[in-house]
Design an enzyme around this catalytic site. Structure first.
Site: not given
Lengths: 142, 376
Positions: B105-106, B225, B299-300
């Site tokens: 995404f942005l 990753n 990481h999320g």
């Protein structure tokens, strides 16, 4: 009509099981499931032919290589798969050789992208081969 | 993962939000199927795989300052493009400058809360101002590199002893292990160069719509990753290790030589994105992360619901409407993509952050809330 494939739950990726009377048919239907993740295959026109040839040491790698070809063809050549129209699997040495013909089109704006398959994986992969009843299970990275 | 700070206020951006999102959507294509705008020759791609962000900078994308706030200055020196297959090159060639789909995404965000004033000031984050976050990676090229080497490693080292074929591996210092490592580094360079081009187009979009891009400074760019060669303390002894960060990102504490000079005193910025409708967080790495997690953090948010289940439960149109009522405008290539990324599909990011902070591997600096999202 018997179902060709179904999607199963997978937390991060997409998982499906494709059925067939023969292993060949299950492979053909696995390609249908794959393109179903990426596009509305009904709307894809069968304008061009692609011949696919892959070899592998075992059936799982053969399936990964076969489906991987369509992921590659989409990214590299903009080829979108409608369906696989013929497919043969033969023994070759200690491994297997697959030859197939696929029909599809070049990507254009009219083909809405539903999902971007990045890789075909071995995760939870299963291939069941019985007389007259086969299925393959695949998880693809999206 | 890349974060850019701006001087724009939330009100300024909301006024022109639709226009901004349309512009960003045009400038940064998802690239699925049709590829990007850039036409690359094979020679150019090989050079890009060697040089990373430097390649983009040489062609006028971004500023030198961007490189200074990018992990490894945006160039993995161990990369060797010769280790990348023709197939991977063919997938990478048309995709340069594209965002991809899935969870990429942005995002235009509001700096919603500051928890660490001193660190936020150094990172350039100010409450009520706007930031931009970019999530994308090495695209099809990176995936093809992995597929290619999985095949080679299976042939060379076998897989029958493994519980999962995806766990196939090669000794790092073997010939094959080294070839893979160099190819993976080339993939990182592709990702660096790609985000470097995207950040340029983000600035161009803001310039066009908002009249200026002044103050749009990059906070940080860091990979997730990936595997990296780093020095870590193991039982009191400094050892050179290969740290695999899958589902994880790097989180160096204060004083680490690989952290950009401007942040070295306080630690590396850690970027943890949430889902479309919740929040993302900026943390700073800690000394403790160096002691207990080889300087790594989550990481999320991580998915909780499968994509198929999300599609069954949510309609993209409805999700987009609900998000708009919460002040988040979404522009996506497909409705299905929105349904897949619906808020309940992800774990609660606040809980993820709480766990991260409680374990001591990160300190919260700021909370960023989405105002506008572009999805491939």
């Amino acid at each position: 009509m018997e179902k060709k494939y179904e999607f199963l739950d997978h937390t991060a990726d997409a998982k499906f099981r494709a059925y067939g009377k023969s292993l060949e048919e299950a492979f053909v239907n696995a390609a249908a499931a794959l393109t179903g993740i990426m596009f509305d295959a009904e709307k894809v026109e069968a304008k061009t032919n692609k011949s696919i040839q892959v070899e592998a040491g075992d059936l799982k790698s053969l399936l990964v290589a076969f489906l991987g070809e369509f992921v590659y063809l989409l990214d590299a050549e903009g080829f979108i798969l409608k369906k696989v129209v013929s497919l043969t699997i033969n023994k070759k040495g200690s491994g297997y050789r697959l030859a197939a013909v696929a029909k599809g089109d070049r990507y254009s704006d009219k083909n809405e992208v539903l999902g971007d398959v990045k890789a075909v994986t071995y995760a939870e992969m299963e291939i069941k081969e019985e007389k007259g009843k086969c299925w393959v299970q695949v998880v693809v990275d999206i | 993962m890349r974060l850019v700070r701006t001087d724009f206020t939330v009100d300024q951006v909301i006024e022109k939000r639709t226009q901004l999102l349309n512009e960003l959507f045009e400038e940064v294509p998802s690239g699925v199927g049709k590829g990007g705008i850039t036409k690359l020759s094979k020679e150019e791609l090989l050079e890009l795989l060697e040089k990373g962000s430097e390649w983009s900078l040489e062609r006028g994308y971004g500023t030198k300052e961007d490189l200074e706030t990018t992990e490894e200055m945006g160039r993995m020196k161990s990369a060797d493009p010769k280790m990348v297959s023709e197939k991977a090159l063919a997938r990478g060639k048309p995709q340069l400058g594209t965002l991809g789909a899935g969870n990429h995404f942005l995002e235009i965000q509001k700096v919603d809360e500051i928890y660490d004033e001193a660190a936020a000031e150094i990172f350039g984050l100010e409450k009520g101002k706007v930031s931009v976050m970019i999530h994308c990676g090495s695209r099809g090229l990176g995936h093809q590199v992995a597929s290619d080497y999985i095949e080679q490693m299976e042939k060379k080292y076998g897989f029958s002893h493994l519980p999962d074929r995806e766990l196939v591996n090669a000794p790092l210092n073997s010939e094959l292990g080294q070839r893979y490592f160099k190819a993976m580094c080339a993939g990182m360079n592709y990702a660096f160069a790609n985000r470097q081009m995207i950040v340029h187009w983000v600035r161009a979009s803001f310039r066009k719509v908002m009249g200026t891009d002044e103050g749009m400074r990059q906070v940080y760019d860091v990979c997730h990753n990936i595997a990296k060669i780093e020095k870590h303390n193991v039982d009191g002894e400094l050892k050179t290790l290969c740290v695999h960060r899958k589902g994880a990102t790097r989180a160096f504490g204060p004083g680490h030589e690989e952290t950009p000079e401007r942040y070295r005193k306080i630690g590396q910025p850690v970027l943890i994105p949430g889902s479309m409708g919740t929040a993302s967080y900026v943390l700073v790495g800690t000394k403790k992360a160096g002691e207990i997690s080889f300087s790594s953090s989550a990481h999320g948010a991580g998915r909780e619901l499968s994509r198929t289940a999300a599609i069954r439960q949510f309609r993209g149109e409805t999700v987009a409407k609900e998000l708009l009522s919460q002040g988040i405008e979404v522009k996506a290539a497909s409705w299905k993509g929105i349904a897949e990324e619906a808020v309940p599909s992800y774990k609660d990011i606040d809980e993820v952050i709480k766990a991260t902070v409680n374990s001591g591997i990160g300190k919260v600096v700021a909370k960023l809330k989405p105002l506008g999202v572009v999805k491939g």
